[in-house]
Design an enzyme around this catalytic site. Structure first.
Site, PDB file in Angstrom:
ATOM      1  CE1 TYR A 101      -3.194  -2.848   0.093  1.00  5.87           C
ATOM      2  CE2 TYR A 101      -3.856  -2.192   2.289  1.00  5.87           C
ATOM      3  CZ  TYR A 101      -4.003  -3.008   1.191  1.00  5.87           C
ATOM      4  OH  TYR A 101      -4.978  -3.979   1.197  1.00  5.87           O
TER       5      TYR A 101
ATOM      6  CG  ASP B  17     -12.646  -6.773   5.547  1.00  2.00           C
ATOM      7  OD1 ASP B  17     -12.191  -6.109   6.492  1.00  2.00           O
ATOM      8  OD2 ASP B  17     -13.260  -6.272   4.584  1.00  2.00           O
TER       9      ASP B  17
ATOM     10  CG  ASP C  50      -7.193  -4.288   4.045  1.00  2.98           C
ATOM     11  OD1 ASP C  50      -8.206  -4.230   4.742  1.00  2.98           O
ATOM     12  OD2 ASP C  50      -7.012  -3.554   3.047  1.00  2.98           O
TER      13      ASP C  50
ATOM     14  CE  LYS D  51       1.526 -17.623  -2.221  1.00  2.00           C
ATOM     15  NZ  LYS D  51       0.671 -18.810  -2.134  1.00  2.00           N
TER      16      LYS D  51
ATOM     17  CG  ASP E 193      -1.854 -19.949  -0.315  1.00  2.00           C
ATOM     18  OD1 ASP E 193      -1.105 -19.819   0.685  1.00  2.00           O
ATOM     19  OD2 ASP E 193      -1.476 -20.522  -1.352  1.00  2.00           O
TER      20      ASP E 193
END
Ligand code: NAD
Length: 355
Positions: free
Chosen positions: A140, A251, A247, A190, A223
């Site tokens: 970001y 959620d 982020d 990852k 994942d």
């Protein structure tokens, strides 16, 4: 006297924030402490008033406050603005300027909301997870970023980058938090693909071995983590992860708790802190009194606990929310029937009375 900068923002932001302020006023009364509230503009509303999503006076007042309470920013009205003018830039600007590198997002399922979760009751009952999300690094904020024209075609670019000190400080936050809980951290990355993640894993291991050997640490690819959160959420206690993964995963975790309208957050730096619900401005329900104010109210409770060290009154607010839910009161997002459905303001008033 505590100085609180209040930034309601756009959409449902002002509706839920006014209920959180109501609860803070109640807390100020209980504590016999004076809270000074300064209301400030940021996001689309600030762009309309001044042409800037984060006006200087807002930033200045936020920097001068003891804590910031934010609603949400953004909405379709401003989606086509140039990148620098978009409401969401206010958030990124506040996070960067206040150096809020640690975003703490608890996902707790109240027993009364077992049937509001999208996952089966026996899988989610009793979940109490905290996502510790790095907030000022990663994709970001990485440069270069933009859309460039090359040989007659356009290319979008974002850069994911992390420095060792950035990883170290967020790892410390997660391990210290784990010490106060069940002493378990799952670091999500990852590292099979991304270089930033390879460094992330190496640094997290180094900090763990050197300073927190008593904490149980495991690593999980993002994942797999997104799948495990639904499959067996109770295996998690503290999840440590980078900006974008955090982020998305938080959620996802919100749906375990019944609604995105239930999840608060604290964004903490060395000198400043900001508290906000994890949801956005929900333009689809804005102005209708339908928004769930609990995420914002619990964010106010986190403000009292983390910034003002008032753990007892923060617990009182949490228990008041629990008791109102136990009595069967709901906002529309967490209700399975039309009975006992309260408006945003009515829910705020019920919680205030329960305190
Ligand atoms: P959103 O979180 O605003 O809404 C997603 C869904 O959840 C919607 O159906 C909404 O009605 C529902 N919802 C959200 N909060 C709720 C609440 N308190 N009570 C009941 N239902 C609730 O996400 P979105 O639709 O992807 O984004 C809308 C706007 O918000 C966009 O402009 C986005 O950029 C912005 N946004 C801002 C923040 C922030 O200010 N921190 C965070 C996320 C998104």
């Amino acid at each position: 006297m505590f100085k609180i900068a209040v930034i309601p923002g756009d959409g449902i932001g002002p509706e839920v924030t006014s209920q959180a302020v109501r609860i803070l006023k109640k807390a100020s009364h209980i504590l016999n402490e004076k809270f000074e509230f300064t209301e400030l503009k940021a996001g689309g509303i600030a762009f309309e008033a001044s042409g800037k999503p984060l006006p200087e006076e807002t930033l200045k007042a936020a920097l001068a406050s003891d804590a910031v309470l934010l609603g949400a920013v953004g909405g379709p009205k401003w989606d086509s603005l140039p990148y620098e003018s978009k409401p969401e830039q206010a958030l990124l600007g506040l996070r960067k300027s206040l150096e809020l590198y640690a975003n703490i997002r608890p996902a707790i399922l109240f027993d009364a909301l077992l049937d509001a979760s999208s996952v089966k009751a026996d899988i989610v009952k009793g979940i109490d997870i905290i996502v510790v999300r790095e907030l000022t690094g990663g994709i970001y904020f990485g440069r270069p970023a933009g859309i460039v024209e090359e040989a007659g075609t356009r290319r979008g670019i974002n850069t994911m980058t992390y420095t060792e000190p950035e990883i170290e400080r967020i790892a410390h936050t997660a391990f210290k938090l784990a010490k106060t809980r069940s002493k378990k951290v799952t670091s999500v990355d990852k590292a099979n693909i991304l270089h930033t993640s390879m460094l992330w894993r190496e640094v997290v291991n180094k900090i763990h071995e050197a300073q927190y050997p008593d904490i149980e640490l495991d690593h999980m690819y993002v994942d797999n983590a997104s799948m495990q959160l639904i499959r067996r959420p109770k295996q998690f206690d503290v999840i440590l992860t980078e900006n974008m993964f955090g982020d998305i995963l938080s959620d996802e975790a919100s749906m375990l708790t019944g609604s995105i309208g239930m999840l608060p957050s604290a964004s903490i730096g060395e000198k400043h802190s900001l508290y906000e619900p994890i949801h956005g401005s929900a333009p689809d329900i804005a102005g209708k009194g339908l928004a769930n104010p609990i995420a914002s109210i619990l964010s106010a409770a986190m403000l009292l606990e983390y910034s003002f060290k008032q753990k007892e009154v923060a617990r009182k607010i949490f228990r008041a929310v629990e008791s109102v839910l136990n009595q069967g009161y709901r906002t529309a997002d967490i209700s399975s029937s039309k009975e006992n459905v309260l408006s945003t303001e009515e829910m705020g008033a019920k919680i205030e009375n329960a305190i």
